[in-house]
Design a protein around this motif. Structure first.
Motif, PDB file in Angstrom:
ATOM      1  N   PRO A  44       0.806  -1.230   0.000  1.00 51.83           N
ATOM      2  CA  PRO A  44       0.000   0.000   0.000  1.00 51.83           C
ATOM      3  C   PRO A  44       0.838   1.279   0.000  1.00 51.83           C
ATOM      4  O   PRO A  44       0.329   2.361  -0.249  1.00 51.83           O
ATOM      5  CB  PRO A  44      -0.815  -0.098   1.293  1.00 51.83           C
ATOM      6  CG  PRO A  44      -0.877  -1.558   1.592  1.00 51.83           C
ATOM      7  CD  PRO A  44       0.448  -2.105   1.118  1.00 51.83           C
ATOM      8  N   THR A  45       2.143   1.141   0.255  1.00 54.03           N
ATOM      9  CA  THR A  45       3.012   2.319   0.300  1.00 54.03           C
ATOM     10  C   THR A  45       4.114   2.306  -0.749  1.00 54.03           C
ATOM     11  O   THR A  45       4.963   3.195  -0.773  1.00 54.03           O
ATOM     12  CB  THR A  45       3.671   2.460   1.688  1.00 54.03           C
ATOM     13  OG1 THR A  45       4.449   1.290   1.940  1.00 54.03           O
ATOM     14  CG2 THR A  45       2.631   2.663   2.773  1.00 54.03           C
ATOM     15  N   GLN A  46       4.102   1.285  -1.636  1.00 56.02           N
ATOM     16  CA  GLN A  46       5.189   1.198  -2.613  1.00 56.02           C
ATOM     17  C   GLN A  46       4.724   0.585  -3.934  1.00 56.02           C
ATOM     18  O   GLN A  46       4.018  -0.414  -3.950  1.00 56.02           O
ATOM     19  CB  GLN A  46       6.327   0.360  -2.036  1.00 56.02           C
ATOM     20  CG  GLN A  46       7.626   0.505  -2.775  1.00 56.02           C
ATOM     21  CD  GLN A  46       8.739  -0.196  -2.018  1.00 56.02           C
ATOM     22  OE1 GLN A  46       8.776  -1.407  -1.969  1.00 56.02           O
ATOM     23  NE2 GLN A  46       9.623   0.592  -1.422  1.00 56.02           N
ATOM     24  N   VAL A  47       5.165   1.220  -5.028  1.00 59.50           N
ATOM     25  CA  VAL A  47       4.885   0.768  -6.388  1.00 59.50           C
ATOM     26  C   VAL A  47       6.197   0.808  -7.159  1.00 59.50           C
ATOM     27  O   VAL A  47       7.017   1.710  -6.953  1.00 59.50           O
ATOM     28  CB  VAL A  47       3.850   1.699  -7.071  1.00 59.50           C
ATOM     29  CG1 VAL A  47       3.690   1.388  -8.536  1.00 59.50           C
ATOM     30  CG2 VAL A  47       2.510   1.610  -6.362  1.00 59.50           C
ATOM     31  N   THR A  48       6.410  -0.165  -8.041  1.00 57.47           N
ATOM     32  CA  THR A  48       7.562  -0.117  -8.937  1.00 57.47           C
ATOM     33  C   THR A  48       7.059  -0.047 -10.374  1.00 57.47           C
ATOM     34  O   THR A  48       5.969  -0.520 -10.686  1.00 57.47           O
ATOM     35  CB  THR A  48       8.492  -1.336  -8.776  1.00 57.47           C
ATOM     36  OG1 THR A  48       7.766  -2.522  -9.071  1.00 57.47           O
ATOM     37  CG2 THR A  48       9.083  -1.401  -7.378  1.00 57.47           C
ATOM     38  N   ALA A  49       7.867   0.559 -11.243  1.00 58.11           N
ATOM     39  CA  ALA A  49       7.516   0.679 -12.657  1.00 58.11           C
ATOM     40  C   ALA A  49       8.780   0.892 -13.468  1.00 58.11           C
ATOM     41  O   ALA A  49       9.776   1.414 -12.954  1.00 58.11           O
ATOM     42  CB  ALA A  49       6.566   1.851 -12.871  1.00 58.11           C
ATOM     43  N   LEU A  50       8.726   0.478 -14.735  1.00 58.87           N
ATOM     44  CA  LEU A  50       9.841   0.747 -15.646  1.00 58.87           C
ATOM     45  C   LEU A  50       9.586   2.069 -16.355  1.00 58.87           C
ATOM     46  O   LEU A  50       8.542   2.257 -16.996  1.00 58.87           O
ATOM     47  CB  LEU A  50       9.969  -0.371 -16.681  1.00 58.87           C
ATOM     48  CG  LEU A  50      10.498  -1.703 -16.172  1.00 58.87           C
ATOM     49  CD1 LEU A  50      10.510  -2.729 -17.305  1.00 58.87           C
ATOM     50  CD2 LEU A  50      11.882  -1.552 -15.579  1.00 58.87           C
ATOM     51  N   ALA A  51      10.543   2.972 -16.238  1.00 62.91           N
ATOM     52  CA  ALA A  51      10.423   4.274 -16.893  1.00 62.91           C
ATOM     53  C   ALA A  51      10.455   4.086 -18.407  1.00 62.91           C
ATOM     54  O   ALA A  51      11.226   3.276 -18.917  1.00 62.91           O
ATOM     55  CB  ALA A  51      11.550   5.196 -16.460  1.00 62.91           C
ATOM     56  N   PRO A  52       9.621   4.818 -19.136  1.00 60.22           N
ATOM     57  CA  PRO A  52       9.626   4.723 -20.597  1.00 60.22           C
ATOM     58  C   PRO A  52      10.786   5.519 -21.189  1.00 60.22           C
ATOM     59  O   PRO A  52      11.363   6.386 -20.537  1.00 60.22           O
ATOM     60  CB  PRO A  52       8.289   5.356 -20.987  1.00 60.22           C
ATOM     61  CG  PRO A  52       8.034   6.349 -19.901  1.00 60.22           C
ATOM     62  CD  PRO A  52       8.591   5.731 -18.653  1.00 60.22           C
ATOM     63  N   ALA A  53      11.124   5.230 -22.431  1.00 57.08           N
ATOM     64  CA  ALA A  53      12.131   6.010 -23.150  1.00 57.08           C
ATOM     65  C   ALA A  53      11.578   7.405 -23.420  1.00 57.08           C
ATOM     66  O   ALA A  53      10.365   7.590 -23.534  1.00 57.08           O
ATOM     67  CB  ALA A  53      12.486   5.319 -24.466  1.00 57.08           C
ATOM     68  N   GLY A  54      12.459   8.379 -23.496  1.00 59.53           N
ATOM     69  CA  GLY A  54      12.020   9.736 -23.779  1.00 59.53           C
ATOM     70  C   GLY A  54      13.197  10.649 -24.063  1.00 59.53           C
ATOM     71  O   GLY A  54      14.356  10.239 -23.977  1.00 59.53           O
ATOM     72  N   ALA A  55      12.887  11.875 -24.380  1.00 51.64           N
ATOM     73  CA  ALA A  55      13.919  12.879 -24.656  1.00 51.64           C
ATOM     74  C   ALA A  55      14.591  13.290 -23.351  1.00 51.64           C
ATOM     75  O   ALA A  55      14.006  13.180 -22.278  1.00 51.64           O
ATOM     76  CB  ALA A  55      13.286  14.088 -25.328  1.00 51.64           C
ATOM     77  N   ALA A  56      15.822  13.774 -23.447  1.00 48.41           N
ATOM     78  CA  ALA A  56      16.536  14.255 -22.274  1.00 48.41           C
ATOM     79  C   ALA A  56      15.784  15.428 -21.658  1.00 48.41           C
ATOM     80  O   ALA A  56      15.218  16.257 -22.368  1.00 48.41           O
ATOM     81  CB  ALA A  56      17.950  14.674 -22.646  1.00 48.41           C
ATOM     82  N   GLY A  57      15.739  15.457 -20.353  1.00 47.85           N
ATOM     83  CA  GLY A  57      15.072  16.540 -19.645  1.00 47.85           C
ATOM     84  C   GLY A  57      14.273  16.020 -18.465  1.00 47.85           C
ATOM     85  O   GLY A  57      14.362  14.844 -18.113  1.00 47.85           O
ATOM     86  N   THR A  58      13.512  16.904 -17.880  1.00 47.41           N
ATOM     87  CA  THR A  58      12.746  16.581 -16.684  1.00 47.41           C
ATOM     88  C   THR A  58      11.278  16.393 -17.025  1.00 47.41           C
ATOM     89  O   THR A  58      10.710  17.172 -17.797  1.00 47.41           O
ATOM     90  CB  THR A  58      12.905  17.698 -15.638  1.00 47.41           C
ATOM     91  OG1 THR A  58      14.298  17.825 -15.330  1.00 47.41           O
ATOM     92  CG2 THR A  58      12.146  17.401 -14.364  1.00 47.41           C
ATOM     93  N   VAL A  59      10.680  15.346 -16.449  1.00 45.78           N
ATOM     94  CA  VAL A  59       9.254  15.085 -16.613  1.00 45.78           C
ATOM     95  C   VAL A  59       8.623  14.950 -15.233  1.00 45.78           C
ATOM     96  O   VAL A  59       9.318  14.755 -14.237  1.00 45.78           O
ATOM     97  CB  VAL A  59       8.987  13.801 -17.439  1.00 45.78           C
ATOM     98  CG1 VAL A  59       9.488  13.948 -18.858  1.00 45.78           C
ATOM     99  CG2 VAL A  59       9.594  12.580 -16.776  1.00 45.78           C
ATOM    100  N   THR A  60       7.306  15.033 -15.187  1.00 39.72           N
ATOM    101  CA  THR A  60       6.573  14.855 -13.944  1.00 39.72           C
ATOM    102  C   THR A  60       6.004  13.448 -13.905  1.00 39.72           C
ATOM    103  O   THR A  60       5.382  12.997 -14.863  1.00 39.72           O
ATOM    104  CB  THR A  60       5.427  15.886 -13.838  1.00 39.72           C
ATOM    105  OG1 THR A  60       5.994  17.195 -13.879  1.00 39.72           O
ATOM    106  CG2 THR A  60       4.648  15.724 -12.549  1.00 39.72           C
ATOM    107  N   VAL A  61       6.229  12.752 -12.786  1.00 40.18           N
ATOM    108  CA  VAL A  61       5.720  11.401 -12.594  1.00 40.18           C
ATOM    109  C   VAL A  61       4.457  11.473 -11.744  1.00 40.18           C
ATOM    110  O   VAL A  61       4.446  12.112 -10.688  1.00 40.18           O
ATOM    111  CB  VAL A  61       6.762  10.499 -11.890  1.00 40.18           C
ATOM    112  CG1 VAL A  61       6.203   9.112 -11.641  1.00 40.18           C
ATOM    113  CG2 VAL A  61       8.028  10.431 -12.718  1.00 40.18           C
ATOM    114  N   THR A  62       3.383  10.818 -12.223  1.00 42.80           N
ATOM    115  CA  THR A  62       2.136  10.748 -11.468  1.00 42.80           C
ATOM    116  C   THR A  62       1.625   9.320 -11.448  1.00 42.80           C
ATOM    117  O   THR A  62       1.923   8.530 -12.337  1.00 42.80           O
ATOM    118  CB  THR A  62       1.042  11.649 -12.077  1.00 42.80           C
ATOM    119  OG1 THR A  62       0.834  11.283 -13.441  1.00 42.80           O
ATOM    120  CG2 THR A  62       1.402  13.125 -11.976  1.00 42.80           C
TER     121      THR A  62
END
Length: 83
Positions: A44-62
């Protein structure tokens, strides 16, 4: 809701652990507009996921759960190795 690690390669496939509260029944994890793969509800306090490929830079994770969409945290995609 911390991310570990909070950065990874632009090629994706970095396993990211997301820690917070009320994460049960997480149905989706997004890195910006891209859907993560292999989303696993560890507890209930932890989730794992594989980050997708993308362009260099910062994104927001939700996260999306039955209770709604979480606040966002920043994740940085970098070219080359990330340490």
């Amino acid at each position: 809701m911390p991310l570990s690690p909070n950065q990874g390669s632009t090629g994706g496939c970095t396993l990211v652990t997301i820690t917070g509260t009320n994460l049960s029944n997480t149905s989706a994890v997004k890195f910006g507009t891209k859907q993560a793969t292999n989303v696993t509800n560890v507890s209930p306090t932890q989730v794992t996921a594989l980050a997708p490929a993308g362009a260099a830079g910062t994104v927001t994770v939700t996260l999306t759960t039955t209770a709604g969409v979480s606040n966002g945290l920043t994740y940085t995609q970098v070219t080359g190795p990330a340490i």
